[in-house]
Design a protein around this motif. Structure first.
Motif, PDB file in Angstrom:
ATOM      1  N   SER A  81      17.135  43.103  42.684  1.00 25.79           N
ATOM      2  CA  SER A  81      16.423  43.414  42.744  1.00 25.79           C
ATOM      3  C   SER A  81      15.949  42.679  44.451  1.00 25.79           C
ATOM      4  O   SER A  81      15.890  43.762  45.461  1.00 25.79           O
ATOM      5  N   SER A  82      16.697  41.276  44.870  1.00 24.35           N
ATOM      6  CA  SER A  82      16.954  40.536  46.010  1.00 24.35           C
ATOM      7  C   SER A  82      17.622  42.556  47.181  1.00 24.35           C
ATOM      8  O   SER A  82      16.381  42.474  47.918  1.00 24.35           O
ATOM      9  N   TRP A  83      18.490  42.198  46.761  1.00 28.61           N
ATOM     10  CA  TRP A  83      19.285  43.129  47.233  1.00 28.61           C
ATOM     11  C   TRP A  83      18.655  44.212  47.580  1.00 28.61           C
ATOM     12  O   TRP A  83      19.120  45.071  48.801  1.00 28.61           O
ATOM     13  N   ARG A  84      18.768  45.267  47.034  1.00 31.89           N
ATOM     14  CA  ARG A  84      17.535  46.065  46.352  1.00 31.89           C
ATOM     15  C   ARG A  84      16.920  46.554  47.833  1.00 31.89           C
ATOM     16  O   ARG A  84      17.031  47.862  48.116  1.00 31.89           O
ATOM     17  N   TRP A  85      16.246  46.096  47.635  1.00 38.02           N
ATOM     18  CA  TRP A  85      14.669  45.447  49.082  1.00 38.02           C
ATOM     19  C   TRP A  85      15.619  45.394  49.872  1.00 38.02           C
ATOM     20  O   TRP A  85      14.806  45.551  50.958  1.00 38.02           O
ATOM     21  N   LEU A  86      16.026  44.655  50.030  1.00 36.39           N
ATOM     22  CA  LEU A  86      17.156  43.241  51.331  1.00 36.39           C
ATOM     23  C   LEU A  86      17.705  44.433  51.819  1.00 36.39           C
ATOM     24  O   LEU A  86      17.364  45.169  53.692  1.00 36.39           O
ATOM     25  N   THR A  87      18.114  45.900  51.452  1.00 32.71           N
ATOM     26  CA  THR A  87      18.910  47.021  52.067  1.00 32.71           C
ATOM     27  C   THR A  87      17.576  47.917  52.484  1.00 32.71           C
ATOM     28  O   THR A  87      18.679  48.799  53.390  1.00 32.71           O
ATOM     29  N   LYS A  88      16.638  47.391  52.765  1.00 30.04           N
ATOM     30  CA  LYS A  88      15.680  48.462  52.943  1.00 30.04           C
ATOM     31  C   LYS A  88      15.072  48.104  54.165  1.00 30.04           C
ATOM     32  O   LYS A  88      13.611  48.281  54.568  1.00 30.04           O
ATOM     33  N   ASN A  89      15.900  46.973  54.347  1.00 27.88           N
ATOM     34  CA  ASN A  89      14.810  46.087  56.193  1.00 27.88           C
ATOM     35  C   ASN A  89      15.495  46.760  56.842  1.00 27.88           C
ATOM     36  O   ASN A  89      16.668  47.286  57.002  1.00 27.88           O
ATOM     37  N   MET A  90      14.770  45.859  58.280  1.00 32.45           N
ATOM     38  CA  MET A  90      15.406  46.343  59.386  1.00 32.45           C
ATOM     39  C   MET A  90      16.799  45.734  59.497  1.00 32.45           C
ATOM     40  O   MET A  90      17.774  46.235  60.848  1.00 32.45           O
ATOM     41  N   LEU A  91      16.641  44.374  59.206  1.00 29.27           N
ATOM     42  CA  LEU A  91      17.924  43.264  59.072  1.00 29.27           C
ATOM     43  C   LEU A  91      19.319  43.866  58.511  1.00 29.27           C
ATOM     44  O   LEU A  91      19.951  43.651  59.428  1.00 29.27           O
ATOM     45  N   GLY A 232       4.321  59.166  58.498  1.00 29.72           N
ATOM     46  CA  GLY A 232       5.061  59.760  57.280  1.00 29.72           C
ATOM     47  C   GLY A 232       6.557  59.010  58.033  1.00 29.72           C
ATOM     48  O   GLY A 232       7.007  59.551  57.502  1.00 29.72           O
ATOM     49  N   ASP A 233       6.631  58.547  58.647  1.00 25.52           N
ATOM     50  CA  ASP A 233       7.703  57.826  59.160  1.00 25.52           C
ATOM     51  C   ASP A 233       8.850  57.480  58.047  1.00 25.52           C
ATOM     52  O   ASP A 233      10.319  56.936  58.594  1.00 25.52           O
ATOM     53  N   LEU A 234       7.536  56.686  57.032  1.00 29.58           N
ATOM     54  CA  LEU A 234       9.005  55.668  56.617  1.00 29.58           C
ATOM     55  C   LEU A 234       8.241  55.578  55.013  1.00 29.58           C
ATOM     56  O   LEU A 234       6.734  56.552  54.652  1.00 29.58           O
ATOM     57  N   SER A 235       9.362  55.338  53.908  1.00 28.70           N
ATOM     58  CA  SER A 235       8.551  55.240  52.971  1.00 28.70           C
ATOM     59  C   SER A 235       7.456  54.161  52.611  1.00 28.70           C
ATOM     60  O   SER A 235       7.088  53.121  52.799  1.00 28.70           O
ATOM     61  N   GLU A 236       7.135  54.590  51.478  1.00 22.71           N
ATOM     62  CA  GLU A 236       5.898  53.321  50.785  1.00 22.71           C
ATOM     63  C   GLU A 236       6.891  51.784  50.213  1.00 22.71           C
ATOM     64  O   GLU A 236       6.497  51.186  51.156  1.00 22.71           O
ATOM     65  N   GLU A 237       8.102  52.242  49.934  1.00 25.18           N
ATOM     66  CA  GLU A 237       8.932  51.102  49.673  1.00 25.18           C
ATOM     67  C   GLU A 237       9.471  50.271  51.068  1.00 25.18           C
ATOM     68  O   GLU A 237       9.600  49.620  50.814  1.00 25.18           O
ATOM     69  N   GLU A 238      10.307  51.544  52.048  1.00 27.39           N
ATOM     70  CA  GLU A 238      10.072  50.774  53.231  1.00 27.39           C
ATOM     71  C   GLU A 238       9.013  50.041  53.658  1.00 27.39           C
ATOM     72  O   GLU A 238       9.411  49.063  54.570  1.00 27.39           O
ATOM     73  N   LEU A 239       7.690  50.773  53.938  1.00 24.27           N
ATOM     74  CA  LEU A 239       6.959  49.633  54.454  1.00 24.27           C
ATOM     75  C   LEU A 239       6.689  48.641  53.098  1.00 24.27           C
ATOM     76  O   LEU A 239       6.967  47.113  53.866  1.00 24.27           O
ATOM     77  N   VAL A 240       6.589  48.245  52.494  1.00 24.14           N
ATOM     78  CA  VAL A 240       6.694  46.521  51.498  1.00 24.14           C
ATOM     79  C   VAL A 240       7.997  46.554  52.081  1.00 24.14           C
ATOM     80  O   VAL A 240       7.462  45.544  52.192  1.00 24.14           O
TER      81      VAL A 240
END
Length: 408
Positions: A81-91, A232-240
């Protein structure tokens, strides 16, 4: 530290040892003898030069560690889950997602917004310096990292993200564990602490988003939830995922900058004295800290296609490791790069990245350090180290685990 490294592979192996992480700079010099670009065999390139790192940070053919890159570099990462979430952020994203994330969250870090935060940041820092002085009033050693360097950016991010003051210290463990997921690993089980911490933060921010959606406030989370729901620019997961990035990067990087700057002030009392008398010198001191002893030591990229890089042919799929802390001490860029000189002119540290990935919160991180350091030095003129600092077992985001001080 001295090193007997005789080849780049040995130097890199030593760099990843506890000793190398404590003092990587002699190893960077050992690597520099092999040039600014060092092929480590098929599919891997080290970059130690300043000009070369600066170009690589802006090179569109070099991709950040997004999901597709991770599939090639770390098979099995999707089970964590660490990298599943990391790959949904801008970094850890590339275009078009990176531009979409950055446009959305850019509203939070405009120069005007950062300037408007200055009185709040100053107030929080003043209170935390008074607290630090009270903790050390009887002469007992105080851990500067836990009691000040962490609490400053955590208070600022708490203000932005609506995290109550009494809850803020509890986030330190999770934030630190998540940064360990960025380190080079041999076994995916090493991601377990980061996985657990990311799961914890995901629950927190998912609940916070729901709460702000139901009962909006004046904090940044409420503003961005409204913006997301309207656009609607981001999904809920991308926002979190990006809220988690703001908390982790917005706390860890300024914490290490403040800790490193304080250690350098103690080690260079002549510079500390001038800064104590003239706080306008703080920007130069902070910039030189970012160059001389940065928390961010290395970044990874992957070649998206074949291309020529300063005369070196790079093939698609090549892993490119940017040793930006080595680039910050490149003698081709800086005179006397091993000397800490807050009055240095033409300082172009690589620490906050560059190009499209230039740190969105760079202005806020600088401001915190520029206010915190002279405030500590003025309020606690007798501050001194109270023992040998310890380092976290990390290189990518290197910093003190503990920095014991006596407050004078």
């Amino acid at each position: 530290m001295t090193t007997t490294a005789t080849d780049p592979r040995t130097a890199m192996m030593t760099l990843l040892s506890p000793q190398g992480k404590r003092d990587p700079y002699p190893l960077y010099e050992a690597l520099r003898a092999y040039g600014p670009l060092i092929p480590l065999g098929p599919g891997q390139l080290l970059v130690t030069g300043h000009a070369e790192c600066a170009r690589a940070l802006r090179e569109p053919a070099l991709l950040s560690t997004d999901a597709a890159v991770q599939d090639a570099m770390m098979p099995g990462w999707r089970d964590h889950s660490s990298w599943r979430w990391l790959t949904k952020n801008m970094l850890f994203s590339d275009n078009p997602d990176h531009d979409r994330y950055r446009r959305f969250f850019g509203v939070a870090f405009t120069p005007r917004r950062i300037a408007d935060l200055r009185p709040v940041v100053t107030e929080r820092i003043t209170a935390l310096v008074d607290r630090l002085a009270a903790l050390g009033a009887d002469g007992s050693p105080v851990d500067f990292m836990a009691e000040f360097a962490f609490r400053v950016p955590m208070a600022v991010m708490g203000e932005l993200l609506g995290i109550p003051e009494e809850e803020q210290p509890g986030f330190r463990g999770a934030i630190g564990a998540i940064t360990t997921a960025l380190e080079p690993i041999q076994d995916l089980e090493q991601l377990a602490p980061g996985d657990a911490a990311m799961d914890e933060l995901a629950v927190h921010f998912t609940e916070l988003v729901a709460e702000r959606r139901a009962r909006p406030g004046t904090d940044l989370v409420s503003e961005l939830v409204r913006l997301r729901d309207g656009s609607g620019d981001l999904s809920e997961e991308e926002l979190v995922a990006n809220f988690m990035l703001l908390l982790v990067a917005g706390t860890e990087a300024p914490m290490d900058l403040i800790g490193n700057a304080l250690r350098l002030a103690v080690e260079h009392p002549e510079h500390a004295g001038r800064l104590r008398e003239d706080p306008s010198l703080a920007p130069g001191f902070v910039e030189e800290t970012l160059r001389f002893d940065p928390a961010a030591q290395a970044l990874n990229r992957m070649a998206a296609r074949d291309f020529d890089f300063f005369g070196v042919p790079v093939t698609a799929g090549t892993k490119v490791t940017l040793l930006i802390a080595a680039g910050n001490r490149d003698p081709r860029q800086y005179a006397d790069p091993g000397v800490f000189d807050p009055a240095r002119q033409g300082n172009h540290a690589l620490t906050l990245s560059g190009g499209a990935h230039y740190c969105l919160g760079a202005g806020l991180a600088r401001m915190q350090a520029e206010i915190a350091l002279p405030t500590v030095l003025r309020r606690l003129p007798g501050l001194a180290l109270a023992g040998e600092p310890t380092f976290r077992d990390q290189l990518v985001q290197r910093g003190f685990g503990q920095l014991p001080v006596k407050c004078g």
